[in-house]
Design a protein around this motif. Structure first.
Motif, PDB file in Angstrom:
ATOM      1  N   GLU A 179       0.833  -1.192   0.000  1.00 52.97           N
ATOM      2  CA  GLU A 179       0.000   0.000   0.000  1.00 52.97           C
ATOM      3  C   GLU A 179       0.872   1.247   0.000  1.00 52.97           C
ATOM      4  O   GLU A 179       1.997   1.239   0.507  1.00 52.97           O
ATOM      5  CB  GLU A 179      -0.909   0.004   1.230  1.00 52.97           C
ATOM      6  CG  GLU A 179      -1.929  -1.122   1.257  1.00 52.97           C
ATOM      7  CD  GLU A 179      -2.826  -1.048   2.483  1.00 52.97           C
ATOM      8  OE1 GLU A 179      -2.665  -0.103   3.286  1.00 52.97           O
ATOM      9  OE2 GLU A 179      -3.680  -1.942   2.635  1.00 52.97           O
ATOM     10  N   ALA A 180       0.350   2.323  -0.573  1.00 56.29           N
ATOM     11  CA  ALA A 180       1.064   3.593  -0.523  1.00 56.29           C
ATOM     12  C   ALA A 180       1.272   4.003   0.928  1.00 56.29           C
ATOM     13  O   ALA A 180       0.449   3.711   1.805  1.00 56.29           O
ATOM     14  CB  ALA A 180       0.268   4.659  -1.265  1.00 56.29           C
ATOM     15  N   GLY A 181       2.400   4.659   1.180  1.00 55.26           N
ATOM     16  CA  GLY A 181       2.655   5.120   2.536  1.00 55.26           C
ATOM     17  C   GLY A 181       4.120   5.063   2.911  1.00 55.26           C
ATOM     18  O   GLY A 181       4.994   4.897   2.045  1.00 55.26           O
ATOM     19  N   ASN A 182       4.368   5.196   4.194  1.00 57.23           N
ATOM     20  CA  ASN A 182       5.732   5.292   4.716  1.00 57.23           C
ATOM     21  C   ASN A 182       6.217   3.956   5.278  1.00 57.23           C
ATOM     22  O   ASN A 182       5.466   3.256   5.957  1.00 57.23           O
ATOM     23  CB  ASN A 182       5.792   6.364   5.807  1.00 57.23           C
ATOM     24  CG  ASN A 182       5.469   7.743   5.266  1.00 57.23           C
ATOM     25  OD1 ASN A 182       6.076   8.208   4.305  1.00 57.23           O
ATOM     26  ND2 ASN A 182       4.485   8.394   5.872  1.00 57.23           N
ATOM     27  N   TYR A 183       7.472   3.654   4.995  1.00 51.72           N
ATOM     28  CA  TYR A 183       8.095   2.403   5.405  1.00 51.72           C
ATOM     29  C   TYR A 183       9.566   2.655   5.722  1.00 51.72           C
ATOM     30  O   TYR A 183      10.098   3.731   5.467  1.00 51.72           O
ATOM     31  CB  TYR A 183       8.018   1.361   4.275  1.00 51.72           C
ATOM     32  CG  TYR A 183       6.619   0.995   3.847  1.00 51.72           C
ATOM     33  CD1 TYR A 183       5.965  -0.094   4.410  1.00 51.72           C
ATOM     34  CD2 TYR A 183       5.939   1.741   2.869  1.00 51.72           C
ATOM     35  CE1 TYR A 183       4.672  -0.440   4.014  1.00 51.72           C
ATOM     36  CE2 TYR A 183       4.655   1.404   2.479  1.00 51.72           C
ATOM     37  CZ  TYR A 183       4.032   0.318   3.048  1.00 51.72           C
ATOM     38  OH  TYR A 183       2.757  -0.019   2.659  1.00 51.72           O
ATOM     39  N   THR A 184      10.206   1.608   6.218  1.00 56.87           N
ATOM     40  CA  THR A 184      11.662   1.572   6.265  1.00 56.87           C
ATOM     41  C   THR A 184      12.130   0.679   5.128  1.00 56.87           C
ATOM     42  O   THR A 184      11.685  -0.471   5.016  1.00 56.87           O
ATOM     43  CB  THR A 184      12.176   1.017   7.607  1.00 56.87           C
ATOM     44  OG1 THR A 184      11.751   1.881   8.659  1.00 56.87           O
ATOM     45  CG2 THR A 184      13.697   0.927   7.612  1.00 56.87           C
TER      46      THR A 184
END
Length: 207
Positions: A179-184
């Motif tokens: 999904e779109a979004g923030n990760y490491t």
């Protein structure tokens, strides 16, 4: 640690490669086995731009830096996946402006290329004006799920603009299930030296 999401292509003989050229497909050959009374061993022949890989400037710039100059510090850390699956031909500056991209960000493009395991010659690519926009911002990484960051652009302005501004290009990601979004982002290219690219294992750590 959060959940680990593999975003790497599987290296196998039947995988998609650039323009489906036979000479770009990997070859895996058994060189000895248990039937011969020996340990099982295989030989892998692999173009360094196969599957998920990191480009070095030498790939597109004569005399450019080679793959060992790309640091682990630049490759690994906070990253953002942008959902661009609605785009049909290219990614322009106009498409990127709404995301309010910031200096130093690691940006990963999720496009229609993630939705198939077949090479599509008409894959969405980063147009030159989009590359110039990201260079002006000063992002750290641009990653894409296509096998190339650009196509059909004389003189390769997208590659060269990014590379000349110290932006690392990662190609061949698998983002269908992300999904779109923030990760490491964890990105580990093979420890090669003196050449133009390196295959990599890539994964995201989510919440």
């Amino acid at each position: 640690m959060g959940r680990i999401i593999d975003i790497s292509m599987t290296i196998e003989e039947g995988m998609q490669v650039w323009k489906n050229y036979a000479h770009k497909k990997p070859s895996i050959t058994n060189v000895q086995n248990h039937d011969e009374g020996k340990p099982h061993e295989s030989l892998l022949s692999l173009n360094v731009h196969t599957g998920t890989h990191v480009d070095a400037p030498l790939h597109m710039i004569a005399g450019g830096d080679t793959i060992e100059t790309v640091t682990l510090e630049q490759l690994n850390g906070a990253a953002r996946v942008l959902d661009l699956t609605h785009l049909k031909d290219h990614i322009s500056k106009e498409d990127l402006v709404p995301f309010a991209i910031q200096r130093g960000e690691r940006i990963l493009f999720k496009t229609s290329s993630s939705l198939t395991e077949e090479f599509d010659l008409e894959f969405p690519y980063l147009r030159a004006d989009g590359a110039e926009y990201l260079a002006d911002i000063g992002v750290s990484i641009v990653g894409t799920d296509a096998l190339g960051i650009e196509r059909a652009q004389p003189e390769y302005p997208t590659h060269r603009t990014l590379m000349r501004n110290g932006i690392v290009i990662v190609e061949g990601l698998r983002l269908k299930h992300v999904e779109a979004g923030n990760y490491t982002l964890i990105l580990a290219p093979l420890k090669l030296t003196g050449i133009d690219a390196a295959p990599a294992r890539a994964f995201l750590i989510g919440d």
